[in-house]
Design a protein around this motif. Structure first.
Motif, PDB file in Angstrom:
ATOM      1  N   TYR A  38       0.967  -1.126   0.090  1.00 12.21           N
ATOM      2  CA  TYR A  38       0.075   0.115  -0.136  1.00 12.21           C
ATOM      3  C   TYR A  38       0.918   1.179   0.101  1.00 12.21           C
ATOM      4  O   TYR A  38       1.213   1.738   1.181  1.00 12.21           O
ATOM      5  N   PRO A  39       1.310   1.720  -1.221  1.00 12.26           N
ATOM      6  CA  PRO A  39       2.214   2.719  -1.207  1.00 12.26           C
ATOM      7  C   PRO A  39       2.041   3.827  -0.352  1.00 12.26           C
ATOM      8  O   PRO A  39       2.738   4.820   0.020  1.00 12.26           O
ATOM      9  N   TYR A  40       0.482   4.515  -0.554  1.00 13.62           N
ATOM     10  CA  TYR A  40       0.321   5.499   0.280  1.00 13.62           C
ATOM     11  C   TYR A  40       0.050   5.496   1.919  1.00 13.62           C
ATOM     12  O   TYR A  40      -0.255   6.337   2.614  1.00 13.62           O
ATOM     13  N   ALA A  41      -0.094   4.302   2.325  1.00 11.56           N
ATOM     14  CA  ALA A  41      -0.342   4.094   3.820  1.00 11.56           C
ATOM     15  C   ALA A  41       0.455   4.377   4.778  1.00 11.56           C
ATOM     16  O   ALA A  41       0.028   4.743   5.847  1.00 11.56           O
ATOM     17  N   PRO A  42       1.807   4.793   4.720  1.00 13.25           N
ATOM     18  CA  PRO A  42       2.495   5.198   5.496  1.00 13.25           C
ATOM     19  C   PRO A  42       1.864   6.598   6.218  1.00 13.25           C
ATOM     20  O   PRO A  42       2.208   7.104   7.130  1.00 13.25           O
ATOM     21  N   SER A  43       1.303   7.316   4.985  1.00 18.23           N
ATOM     22  CA  SER A  43       0.847   8.665   5.615  1.00 18.23           C
ATOM     23  C   SER A  43      -0.230   8.528   6.502  1.00 18.23           C
ATOM     24  O   SER A  43      -0.544   9.740   7.087  1.00 18.23           O
ATOM     25  N   ILE A  44      -0.778   7.522   6.831  1.00 20.17           N
ATOM     26  CA  ILE A  44      -1.849   7.312   8.113  1.00 20.17           C
ATOM     27  C   ILE A  44      -1.309   6.498   9.084  1.00 20.17           C
ATOM     28  O   ILE A  44      -2.203   5.926   9.679  1.00 20.17           O
ATOM     29  N   GLY A  45      -0.133   5.935   8.807  1.00 14.51           N
ATOM     30  CA  GLY A  45       0.319   5.112  10.021  1.00 14.51           C
ATOM     31  C   GLY A  45       0.522   3.830   9.800  1.00 14.51           C
ATOM     32  O   GLY A  45       0.669   2.861  10.836  1.00 14.51           O
ATOM     33  N   VAL A  46       0.163   3.277   8.679  1.00 10.55           N
ATOM     34  CA  VAL A  46       0.250   1.817   8.377  1.00 10.55           C
ATOM     35  C   VAL A  46       1.378   1.470   7.504  1.00 10.55           C
ATOM     36  O   VAL A  46       1.802   2.357   6.367  1.00 10.55           O
TER      37      VAL A  46
END
Length: 145
Positions: A38-46
C-alpha cells in the motif's frame, strides 16, 4: 507465453468477493511468499509493505471497519508480461464506528502464480479513509512535503 485475461479477471473478482467474507478467505488467495503493498499507507501510520503473515493481522483489523463494501466499475487490464495485471475499482461502505460513508477509487497492480496472487499493490486515497473514520485533523496524519 500469453497472459489469459480471464484468469486475472476471475481471481480479482474472487478477491473482491472475499473482502466481504472473512480474512481467512482473503489470505488463502495469496501464495506463501506473496507481498502486499500500500504505497500511500504510511501517511496514515500503516506499513507500506506486508508479507502474508503481516497481511493477515492487517486484515483482521481493517475488514471489520469496512463491512459489506460494495465494489463497482471493476476493470482488469492484462499486461504484455505474463500473469501481470492492472485493475481499477470503486468501493463504498458505511463505517460502523462513525456511520460515515467511505468512498474510494482503487488502482491495483498484481501478478499471479497458479490461481493465487504472488504480488499485490493497491493505490488509494488516505484522506478518504481518514474522513470516513472520523479523524478530524487530517494534517497530523499526512506526510509533509
Amino acid at each position: 507465453m500469453k497472459t489469459n485475461p480471464n484468469q486475472g479477471q476471475a481471481l480479482f473478482q474472487t478477491l473482491l468477493d472475499a473482502f466481504n467474507q472473512d480474512w481467512q478467505t482473503v489470505i488463502d488467495l495469496f501464495t506463501d511468499d506473496a507481498f502486499i503493498e500500500y504505497p500511500y499507507a504510511p501517511s496514515i501510520g500503516v506499513p507500506a509493505r506486508f508479507n502474508k503473515d503481516n497481511y493477515r493481522a492487517h486484515l483482521q483489523s481493517i475488514l471489520p471497519q469496512m463491512p459489506g463494501i460494495a465494489f463497482s466499475n471493476v476493470r482488469v487490464y492484462p499486461l504484455q508480461q505474463p500473469y501481470t495485471y492492472w485493475a481499477e475499482v470503486h468501493g463504498e461502505t458505511t463505517m460502523p464506528a462513525t456511520g460515515n460513508l467511505y468512498r474510494q477509487d482503487y488502482v491495483m497492480f498484481f501478478t499471479i502464480a497458479g490461481n493465487q496472487f504472488s504480488s499485490y499493490r493497491e493505490y488509494w486515497n488516505p484522506v478518504a479513509f481518514l474522513q470516513a473514520s472520523g479523524q478530524d485533523n487530517l494534517n497530523t496524519h499526512l506526510i509533509k512535503s
